[in-house]
Design a protein around this motif. Structure first.
Motif, PDB file in Angstrom:
ATOM      1  N   ASP A   4       0.787  -1.485  -0.177  1.00 61.23           N
ATOM      2  CA  ASP A   4       0.386   0.096  -0.155  1.00 61.23           C
ATOM      3  C   ASP A   4       1.138   1.312  -0.357  1.00 61.23           C
ATOM      4  O   ASP A   4       0.799   2.109  -0.444  1.00 61.23           O
ATOM      5  N   ASN A   5       1.856   1.336   0.774  1.00 56.11           N
ATOM      6  CA  ASN A   5       2.725   2.760   1.069  1.00 56.11           C
ATOM      7  C   ASN A   5       3.086   3.061  -0.338  1.00 56.11           C
ATOM      8  O   ASN A   5       3.736   4.095  -0.856  1.00 56.11           O
ATOM      9  N   ASP A  13       0.847   4.143  -2.594  1.00 52.83           N
ATOM     10  CA  ASP A  13       0.785   5.735  -2.415  1.00 52.83           C
ATOM     11  C   ASP A  13       1.910   6.356  -3.233  1.00 52.83           C
ATOM     12  O   ASP A  13       1.591   7.909  -2.750  1.00 52.83           O
ATOM     13  N   TYR A  20      -1.120  12.650   3.430  1.00 55.10           N
ATOM     14  CA  TYR A  20      -1.886  11.320   3.113  1.00 55.10           C
ATOM     15  C   TYR A  20      -2.688  12.428   2.447  1.00 55.10           C
ATOM     16  O   TYR A  20      -3.501  13.438   2.864  1.00 55.10           O
ATOM     17  N   GLN A  31      -6.271  10.036  -2.303  1.00 59.33           N
ATOM     18  CA  GLN A  31      -6.345   9.019  -2.716  1.00 59.33           C
ATOM     19  C   GLN A  31      -5.792   8.315  -1.779  1.00 59.33           C
ATOM     20  O   GLN A  31      -5.692   6.967  -2.449  1.00 59.33           O
ATOM     21  N   ALA A  32      -5.173   7.985  -1.255  1.00 54.67           N
ATOM     22  CA  ALA A  32      -3.554   7.175  -0.424  1.00 54.67           C
ATOM     23  C   ALA A  32      -4.421   6.259   0.048  1.00 54.67           C
ATOM     24  O   ALA A  32      -5.415   6.342   1.064  1.00 54.67           O
ATOM     25  N   HIS A  60     -10.675   3.716  -1.651  1.00 54.71           N
ATOM     26  CA  HIS A  60      -9.927   4.206  -2.672  1.00 54.71           C
ATOM     27  C   HIS A  60      -9.310   2.737  -3.378  1.00 54.71           C
ATOM     28  O   HIS A  60      -8.222   2.670  -3.587  1.00 54.71           O
TER      29      HIS A  60
END
Length: 510
Positions: free
Chosen positions: A43-44, A47, A93, A96-97, A298
């Protein structure tokens, strides 16, 4: 009597109470599953704008040594890395993060490794690194500064794969569930099981991202001494709504849930075709787990199945799935769990489902009836009117449990039947414990039946499946009649003879 106590509490000041360093131990004990933890790291990467993410297992012959997650995202400056590695550190953030709480990197990593090293480089800054070593973390939050030369070396190791000018490398050392001794094929078996589960987890929860042409996740295994790459494959999207033809011609259909505290929330209701063998249907939990709501935040799946107290799981609703894209501001209606593997919904949302309607005024509860009808009619066409049974539980291979749950309706609210090997002094092949819902198998025969192979909780799936089919009715009655008792004695006698024959064969082979 007044109600003033409800509103005001008098105070005389405040006091600074920083967290104890042992909070790091609590942070690493949040119950992160291995696949969920890796998904949090990916996920990170998303982002950070990554187009390619590599999950790299490093082995030294038969011993696994490290796990790395590498991406070609925008990277972090030294200041940004310090924030990322700070316990409770929060950054701004993007709208949409996928990140939310500022704890995922630390808690996900330290749940599974004794040390986590993060090295990162942007286009305009040098490579920098930080390391949390649990032994130092619990002694005053001491985070190590990685030597710049090593940070650049680690970046260079993955140059062009996928890092070019910028990116991030996360390295886990002392991974807790790596096999301690890799001999006897343990490492290969571990990698096969783990990578298969990891591929399914990432393929499902990130399927919308993986369906894009500009995003890829690769899982690879490399020997650090020889550079030999044992495995390298791309994760495929696993769409839980990816059927070619719907099970009902009126679906998918959109229903809108009107809420008093926020804008209406759209439900995209689907009915899977009956008897589907597609991975998008079969790989999502058991029959009872895979039905219900699929919440997205998201475009990232954050809950795969479940009714969130709207109703109880039901065999007849196994074809029912509803996609819900959570609003950017969920307020008190939708609350995402820290590990992003579930959603808590308010009673306000559940109550509003009864009045949810589509554009033509059809109610959401009618969809529930339609999904149940498709399931029942499919059963009738197959010529089945099978009686509901008590399902299988511990000791049965998950594939066996799933097949039984697919083929037979389950009695609601009943504890499942377990099966296990145990010591028996009477020479019987099996014993039945009605109170604990357990089938016991005589451990004396285990080695012969397994052909000398090492056993496990879910071993001997063929034998256990046959024992379930023979004996499940015993647990569905209050007592056994004379005919049933005679059958039990017959089966006992034949199975004991067969097991002794197996023992003799093993003795002859020796």
């Amino acid at each position: 009597m007044t109600d003033d106590w409800q509103f005001e509490v008098p105070t005389t000041g405040s006091k600074h109470l920083p967290p104890d360093a042992r909070y790091m131990e609590a942070l690493s004990s949040q119950g992160y599953g291995f696949e969920v933890a890796i998904a949090d790291l990916v996920d990170n990467s998303i982002d950070a704008g990554a187009r390619d993410v590599v999950i790299h297992f490093l082995r030294d012959e038969d011993r696994l040594v490290s796990l790395l997650v590498i991406d070609d995202g925008k990277g972090m400056t030294e200041e940004e890395l310090d924030v990322a590695m700070t316990v409770g550190g929060r950054r701004d953030y993007a709208s949409q993060a996928l990140g939310m709480f500022g704890t995922g990197l630390k808690s996900a990593s330290l749940s599974h490794a004794s040390a986590v090293t993060v090295v990162s480089k942007t286009r305009r800054t040098r490579a920098v690194g930080r390391r949390w070593l649990m032994e130092r973390a619990v002694n005053g939050y001491q985070c190590d500064i990685v030597a710049p030369d090593y940070a650049q070396t680690l970046i260079d190791r993955y140059a062009q794969r996928p890092i070019t000018w910028q990116g991030t490398v996360i390295r886990w050392d002392g991974v807790k569930n790596f096999p301690r001794h890799g001999g006897g094929g343990q490492t290969d078996r571990y990698l096969h099981r783990t990578i298969n589960r990891l591929g399914l987890q990432l393929g499902l929860y990130l399927h919308r991202f993986l369906a894009r042409e500009d995003f890829n996740i690769t899982i690879a295994v490399e020997d650090v001494n020889t550079g030999t790459e044992y495995m390298n494959f791309g994760v495929e999207p696993l769409d839980p709504f990816g059927y070619p033809v719907p099970g009902h011609t009126d679906y998918p259909r959109r229903f809108d849930v009107a809420l008093p505290t926020m804008a209406p929330v759209a439900l995209q209701a689907h009915v899977w075709p009956a008897k589907s063998t597609l991975d998008g249907y079969k790989a999502v939990g058991s029959v009872l787990e895979r039905q219900g709501f699929y919440f997205y935040r998201h475009h990232r799946l954050v809950q795969a199945g479940g009714w969130n107290n709207f109703r109880q799981p039901d065999q007849h609703l196994s074809l029912s799935r509803i996609a819900v894209d959570l609003p950017a501001a969920g307020g008190d209606v939708f609350r995402l769990t820290v590990k992003k593997e579930g959603v808590d919904v308010s009673p306000e949302f559940i109550a509003a489902l009864d009045d949810a309607r589509d554009a033509n005024g059809r109610r959401f509860v009618e969809y529930i009836d339609d999904a149940e009808t498709v399931y029942r009619e499919a059963r009738k066409r197959a010529g089945t009117s099978r009686k509901a049974v008590v399902g299988p539980g511990k000791g049965f291979d998950p594939a066996v449990r799933e097949a039984i749950e697919d083929e037979l309706p389950l009695l609601p609210g009943e504890d499942p039947i377990s099966i296990r090997w145990q010591e028996m002094d009477n020479g019987n092949f099996f014993e039945i414990d009605r109170e604990s819902r357990t089938i016991g198998l005589n451990r004396h025969y285990r080695s012969a039946i397994l052909g000398g192979r090492r056993g496990g909780l879910n071993d001997a799936p063929t034998l256990k499946s046959l024992m379930y089919l023979l004996l499940h009715q015993v647990f569905e009655k209050e007592y056994s009649g004379s005919r049933e008792k005679d059958n039990l004695q017959l089966w006992q006698s034949v199975l004991v003879s067969a097991a002794r024959a197996e023992l003799e064969r093993v003795g002859d082979d020796d």
